[in-house]
Design an enzyme around this catalytic site. Sequence first.
Site, mmCIF file in Angstrom:
data_model
loop_
_atom_site.group_PDB
_atom_site.id
_atom_site.type_symbol
_atom_site.label_atom_id
_atom_site.label_comp_id
_atom_site.label_asym_id
_atom_site.label_seq_id
_atom_site.Cartn_x
_atom_site.Cartn_y
_atom_site.Cartn_z
ATOM 1 N N GLY A 202 44.276 71.471 -50.857
ATOM 2 C CA GLY A 202 44.398 70.187 -50.159
ATOM 3 C C GLY A 202 44.315 69.059 -51.164
ATOM 4 N NE ARG B 14 43.855 58.046 -48.220
ATOM 5 C CZ ARG B 14 44.199 57.139 -47.313
ATOM 6 N NH1 ARG B 14 44.651 55.976 -47.709
ATOM 7 N NH2 ARG B 14 44.079 57.368 -46.040
ATOM 8 C CG ASN C 235 33.771 65.352 -41.805
ATOM 9 O OD1 ASN C 235 32.863 65.478 -42.629
ATOM 10 N ND2 ASN C 235 34.357 64.199 -41.562
ATOM 11 C CB SER D 49 29.772 60.522 -47.137
ATOM 12 O OG SER D 49 29.964 59.276 -46.519
ATOM 13 C CE LYS E 147 30.486 63.030 -44.285
ATOM 14 N NZ LYS E 147 31.350 62.738 -43.183
ATOM 15 C CG HIS F 250 26.482 60.315 -43.157
ATOM 16 N ND1 HIS F 250 27.828 60.102 -42.868
ATOM 17 C CD2 HIS F 250 26.185 59.435 -44.142
ATOM 18 C CE1 HIS F 250 28.308 59.157 -43.635
ATOM 19 N NE2 HIS F 250 27.329 58.719 -44.428
ATOM 20 C CD GLU G 33 30.921 57.143 -40.530
ATOM 21 O OE1 GLU G 33 30.611 57.523 -41.669
ATOM 22 O OE2 GLU G 33 31.927 57.571 -39.928
#
Length: 343
Positions: free
Chosen positions: A7, A10, A97, A123, A191, A194, A198
Site C-alpha cells: 500500500g 499517502r 485502522n 496517527s 488507537k 484515540h 478525536e
Amino acid sequence: MQLGMIGLGRMGANIVRRIVRDGNTAVGHERHQGHIDELSAELGDSFKGSTDLKEFVAMLDAPRVVWVMIPAGATGAAIDELSELLEPGDIIIDGGNSRYHEDIKRAKALAPKGIHYLDIGTSGGVFGLKRGFCLMIGGEAEQVKYLEPLFRSIAPGVDAAPRTPGRTGEPTPAEQGWLHCGPAGAGHFVKMVHNGIEYGAMAAYAEGLNILQHANMGAAHDGGEHSAEETPLENPEYYQYDLDIPDITEVWRRGSVVASWLLDLTAGALYADPNLDSFSGRVSDSGEGRWTIDAAIDTAVPVPVLSAALFQRFSSRGEALYADKMLSAMRKAFGGHNELPEK
Ligand SMILES: O=C(O)[C@H](O)[C@@H](O)[C@H](O)[C@H](O)COP(=O)(O)O
C-alpha cells in the site's frame, strides 16, 4: 534495516520516505505501477517494488518485515494472501485502522506458522511525512525491540513536544512518539480510543463554534413578537455579536487552554473557507468511534460525550430525520401545533 510496504498511498509512501531518509531501504507492493515508479524515481536505489505480491516477497531479505497500510476492510484478505508466502520468523504489521478483535484472531492464526504479528495504530494522517507518525503498538516485546530503529524513524521524535516536567535523561519510546502498548490488539485498542476521543474533541469545537456563529441572532430579531409556535429569543440585546470565527480560532491558538493541533487545523480550514461553503456537513465515520462505544458498553464505562459525538455524525447524514418528523407528528397530535416554514 529493510521494510516491505503493502500500500503506497499517502500514509504508506510517507512511512517509506521517513525510513529511507534515515538510511533504511524499502520494498513496495501496490496495484498501480505508477505509484511504484514515482517512489523509485524519488528514492533511487533505496526503494524497489512490484505490483506482483510473489515478486515483492521475493525481493525482501529474511526475516521479512511487511507493513500492510491499506484500508481496514481490505487488510484481512491481504494478510491471508501474504502469510501464505512468508516463512517462520517473518513479521507482519497491520498499520491500518483495523478492529483490535481482528488482531487477536490474526496473531493466534499466524503463531503456529511461526509468523509474528504486530498491530500498529498509526496517527498523523496526511501530515505524517513532516510531523512524523504517532505509533501505538501491540504484539510481542521481542519483535517490537527488533523493529525499534524503524519506529524511531517513523515517529515524530522527542522534540515534537516540550518534555513533561520531571521527565529527564534518555527520552523513553513514548516521549519519542511510539509505544509498545501491550500484547496483540493493544495497539489498535489504544488507537481506537484515540479516535473516540478525536470524535469528542471535534464535536466540542464544532458545537462551541456554532454558538459563536449564532451570537448575532438578536440583530435580526423583531423584538420578541414571534408567533407562539416559535421559541422567542427573550433577550435579543444579549445576542448582538457579529463574531469573526476564523479570528477567534486564531487567537485561541496562542496561549489559550483549548489550543491544540486540531484547533490549528480548524483555524486553517476557516481561514481558507470562512463560511465552510465547500462542505455539506455530512460527516462519515469509519468504525473506530462505534467500536470505542462498544468497548465502553462491554466494560460499563460511561462515555456520554463520546457517544453523543458519534450519534451527531449519524444525524449529520440525515439519520435523525425520521425521528424529527416523528416529534413534529406527536406535537401536532397532542397540541395541534403545526411546523413552521423554514426561515
Ligand atoms: O489519527 C489519525 O490520523 C486519524 O484518526 C486517522 O486514523 C483517520 O483520519 C481517522 O481514522 C478517520 O476516522 P473516521 O473516518 O472514523 O472519522
